[in-house]
Motif scaffolding. Sequence first.
Motif, PDB file in Angstrom:
ATOM      1  N   ASP A  48       0.809  -1.211   0.000  1.00 32.55           N
ATOM      2  CA  ASP A  48       0.000   0.000   0.000  1.00 32.55           C
ATOM      3  C   ASP A  48       0.845   1.265   0.000  1.00 32.55           C
ATOM      4  O   ASP A  48       0.496   2.251  -0.668  1.00 32.55           O
ATOM      5  CB  ASP A  48      -0.950   0.010   1.203  1.00 32.55           C
ATOM      6  N   ASP A  49       1.948   1.259   0.749  1.00 34.45           N
ATOM      7  CA  ASP A  49       2.757   2.476   0.804  1.00 34.45           C
ATOM      8  C   ASP A  49       3.392   2.777  -0.548  1.00 34.45           C
ATOM      9  O   ASP A  49       3.528   3.948  -0.939  1.00 34.45           O
ATOM     10  CB  ASP A  49       3.814   2.393   1.908  1.00 34.45           C
ATOM     11  N   LEU A  50       3.751   1.748  -1.303  1.00 37.64           N
ATOM     12  CA  LEU A  50       4.306   1.950  -2.636  1.00 37.64           C
ATOM     13  C   LEU A  50       3.229   2.470  -3.578  1.00 37.64           C
ATOM     14  O   LEU A  50       3.476   3.390  -4.373  1.00 37.64           O
ATOM     15  CB  LEU A  50       4.899   0.650  -3.163  1.00 37.64           C
ATOM     16  N   VAL A  51       2.045   1.897  -3.495  1.00 36.16           N
ATOM     17  CA  VAL A  51       0.930   2.358  -4.336  1.00 36.16           C
ATOM     18  C   VAL A  51       0.632   3.827  -4.045  1.00 36.16           C
ATOM     19  O   VAL A  51       0.419   4.624  -4.961  1.00 36.16           O
ATOM     20  CB  VAL A  51      -0.322   1.493  -4.104  1.00 36.16           C
ATOM     21  N   ASP A  52       0.632   4.182  -2.765  1.00 35.03           N
ATOM     22  CA  ASP A  52       0.356   5.575  -2.395  1.00 35.03           C
ATOM     23  C   ASP A  52       1.392   6.519  -2.991  1.00 35.03           C
ATOM     24  O   ASP A  52       1.048   7.614  -3.458  1.00 35.03           O
ATOM     25  CB  ASP A  52       0.328   5.726  -0.874  1.00 35.03           C
ATOM     26  N   ARG A  53       2.655   6.119  -3.009  1.00 33.89           N
ATOM     27  CA  ARG A  53       3.699   6.971  -3.574  1.00 33.89           C
ATOM     28  C   ARG A  53       3.538   7.093  -5.086  1.00 33.89           C
ATOM     29  O   ARG A  53       3.658   8.188  -5.646  1.00 33.89           O
ATOM     30  CB  ARG A  53       5.090   6.415  -3.234  1.00 33.89           C
ATOM     31  N   ILE A  54       3.274   5.970  -5.740  1.00 34.67           N
ATOM     32  CA  ILE A  54       3.128   5.985  -7.196  1.00 34.67           C
ATOM     33  C   ILE A  54       1.966   6.872  -7.630  1.00 34.67           C
ATOM     34  O   ILE A  54       2.060   7.594  -8.629  1.00 34.67           O
ATOM     35  CB  ILE A  54       2.931   4.551  -7.727  1.00 34.67           C
ATOM     36  N   CYS A  55       0.878   6.830  -6.883  1.00 33.15           N
ATOM     37  CA  CYS A  55      -0.346   7.523  -7.283  1.00 33.15           C
ATOM     38  C   CYS A  55      -0.468   8.924  -6.691  1.00 33.15           C
ATOM     39  O   CYS A  55      -1.474   9.605  -6.923  1.00 33.15           O
ATOM     40  CB  CYS A  55      -1.569   6.688  -6.921  1.00 33.15           C
ATOM     41  N   ALA A  56       0.540   9.363  -5.956  1.00 29.47           N
ATOM     42  CA  ALA A  56       0.533  10.712  -5.393  1.00 29.47           C
ATOM     43  C   ALA A  56       0.804  11.746  -6.479  1.00 29.47           C
ATOM     44  O   ALA A  56       1.420  11.453  -7.511  1.00 29.47           O
ATOM     45  CB  ALA A  56       1.581  10.819  -4.293  1.00 29.47           C
ATOM     46  N   VAL A  57       0.358  12.958  -6.244  1.00 35.73           N
ATOM     47  CA  VAL A  57       0.585  14.040  -7.209  1.00 35.73           C
ATOM     48  C   VAL A  57       2.071  14.245  -7.450  1.00 35.73           C
ATOM     49  O   VAL A  57       2.503  14.526  -8.574  1.00 35.73           O
ATOM     50  CB  VAL A  57      -0.066  15.338  -6.701  1.00 35.73           C
ATOM     51  N   ASP A  58       2.867  14.089  -6.393  1.00 35.59           N
ATOM     52  CA  ASP A  58       4.322  14.259  -6.519  1.00 35.59           C
ATOM     53  C   ASP A  58       5.033  12.919  -6.675  1.00 35.59           C
ATOM     54  O   ASP A  58       6.158  12.751  -6.202  1.00 35.59           O
ATOM     55  CB  ASP A  58       4.879  15.017  -5.314  1.00 35.59           C
ATOM     56  N   ASP A  59       4.402  11.980  -7.360  1.00 37.62           N
ATOM     57  CA  ASP A  59       4.940  10.639  -7.616  1.00 37.62           C
ATOM     58  C   ASP A  59       6.431  10.673  -7.960  1.00 37.62           C
ATOM     59  O   ASP A  59       6.820  11.242  -8.979  1.00 37.62           O
ATOM     60  CB  ASP A  59       4.139  10.012  -8.762  1.00 37.62           C
ATOM     61  N   PRO A  60       7.268  10.043  -7.136  1.00 40.53           N
ATOM     62  CA  PRO A  60       8.713  10.075  -7.403  1.00 40.53           C
ATOM     63  C   PRO A  60       9.133   9.159  -8.544  1.00 40.53           C
ATOM     64  O   PRO A  60      10.284   9.228  -8.996  1.00 40.53           O
ATOM     65  CB  PRO A  60       9.320   9.611  -6.073  1.00 40.53           C
ATOM     66  N   TYR A  61       8.224   8.292  -9.002  1.00 46.26           N
ATOM     67  CA  TYR A  61       8.585   7.332 -10.041  1.00 46.26           C
ATOM     68  C   TYR A  61       8.138   7.766 -11.438  1.00 46.26           C
ATOM     69  O   TYR A  61       8.419   7.071 -12.425  1.00 46.26           O
ATOM     70  CB  TYR A  61       7.995   5.956  -9.706  1.00 46.26           C
ATOM     71  N   GLY A  62       7.422   8.855 -11.523  1.00 46.54           N
ATOM     72  CA  GLY A  62       7.097   9.428 -12.825  1.00 46.54           C
ATOM     73  C   GLY A  62       6.059   8.692 -13.641  1.00 46.54           C
ATOM     74  O   GLY A  62       6.011   8.857 -14.867  1.00 46.54           O
ATOM     75  N   PHE A  63       5.184   7.892 -12.992  1.00 48.48           N
ATOM     76  CA  PHE A  63       4.180   7.155 -13.760  1.00 48.48           C
ATOM     77  C   PHE A  63       3.333   8.099 -14.612  1.00 48.48           C
ATOM     78  O   PHE A  63       3.031   7.803 -15.776  1.00 48.48           O
ATOM     79  CB  PHE A  63       3.266   6.351 -12.825  1.00 48.48           C
ATOM     80  N   PHE A  64       2.916   9.233 -14.047  1.00 49.19           N
ATOM     81  CA  PHE A  64       2.054  10.142 -14.794  1.00 49.19           C
ATOM     82  C   PHE A  64       2.796  10.733 -15.985  1.00 49.19           C
ATOM     83  O   PHE A  64       2.213  10.931 -17.058  1.00 49.19           O
ATOM     84  CB  PHE A  64       1.532  11.254 -13.885  1.00 49.19           C
ATOM     85  N   ASP A  65       4.086  11.006 -15.815  1.00 52.41           N
ATOM     86  CA  ASP A  65       4.872  11.527 -16.944  1.00 52.41           C
ATOM     87  C   ASP A  65       5.006  10.479 -18.052  1.00 52.41           C
ATOM     88  O   ASP A  65       4.900  10.810 -19.242  1.00 52.41           O
ATOM     89  CB  ASP A  65       6.262  11.951 -16.472  1.00 52.41           C
ATOM     90  N   TYR A  66       5.228   9.234 -17.665  1.00 53.04           N
ATOM     91  CA  TYR A  66       5.330   8.169 -18.668  1.00 53.04           C
ATOM     92  C   TYR A  66       3.980   7.952 -19.361  1.00 53.04           C
ATOM     93  O   TYR A  66       3.930   7.711 -20.574  1.00 53.04           O
ATOM     94  CB  TYR A  66       5.804   6.869 -18.024  1.00 53.04           C
TER      95      TYR A  66
END
Length: 226
Positions: A48-66
């Motif tokens: 859950d904590d990883l999902v929360d990071r990925i789906c956050a506005v400031d996602d450190p993994y850049g999913f939204f950019d990709y």
Amino acid sequence: MTTLASQTSAGRQETASTPTGISDVVFDFCGVLIDWQCAAALRGHYPDDLVDRICAVDDPYGFFDYEDRMDHGEALADILPDVRNEHGDEIADIFADYIARYDDSLTRIIPGMQALLEDLKTAGYGVWGLTNWSYETFHFAFEKFPSLKRLLDGTVVSGVEKQFKPNAGFYRLALDRFGIADPASSVFFDDTPRNIDGAASVGMHAFLFDDATHARRDLQSLGVRI
């Protein structure tokens, strides 16, 4: 035509010329027709904590950019090497899995929107879709919600055209495809302010979407008979 900008009583933006006869209504997809939830495709598969990071506005993994790159027409196969180089194999594998199960992120039709489309169709208005969406995942929308395919007279998809909102050319392309000669005879709904500005720049009436009830009122304010 002089373009005007005003705020509705609910604080939603409408940007258009003085109301004229409306013949067609154009809708964005995610956030307007479909409730898209990033976490819904990941929750239960990853911590859950990883999902929360990925789906956050400031996602450190850049999913939204990709995803934006895919929405602009790039292929997943071309993007994945960048994900691996920038974030490692684990994140790249999660992103690939997320895209493979993208339909899980499409949780429902936004309440009231199917009824609104049906009422517009019954009243004789053209009803269209205009979306920033990857050509590789857009099929999930109509597979999961076939009523949308039935109700929409056509849809223009950025990933297919390699043009995208809020660029003016993308709206002009859509207007041409939809056979709308006068932009002022059309209305556009989107949940992103810059996309509203883009539609207004080519002369469309444009409203910032928050829910179906307000969208219905916005249309009625322009004389749409529903």
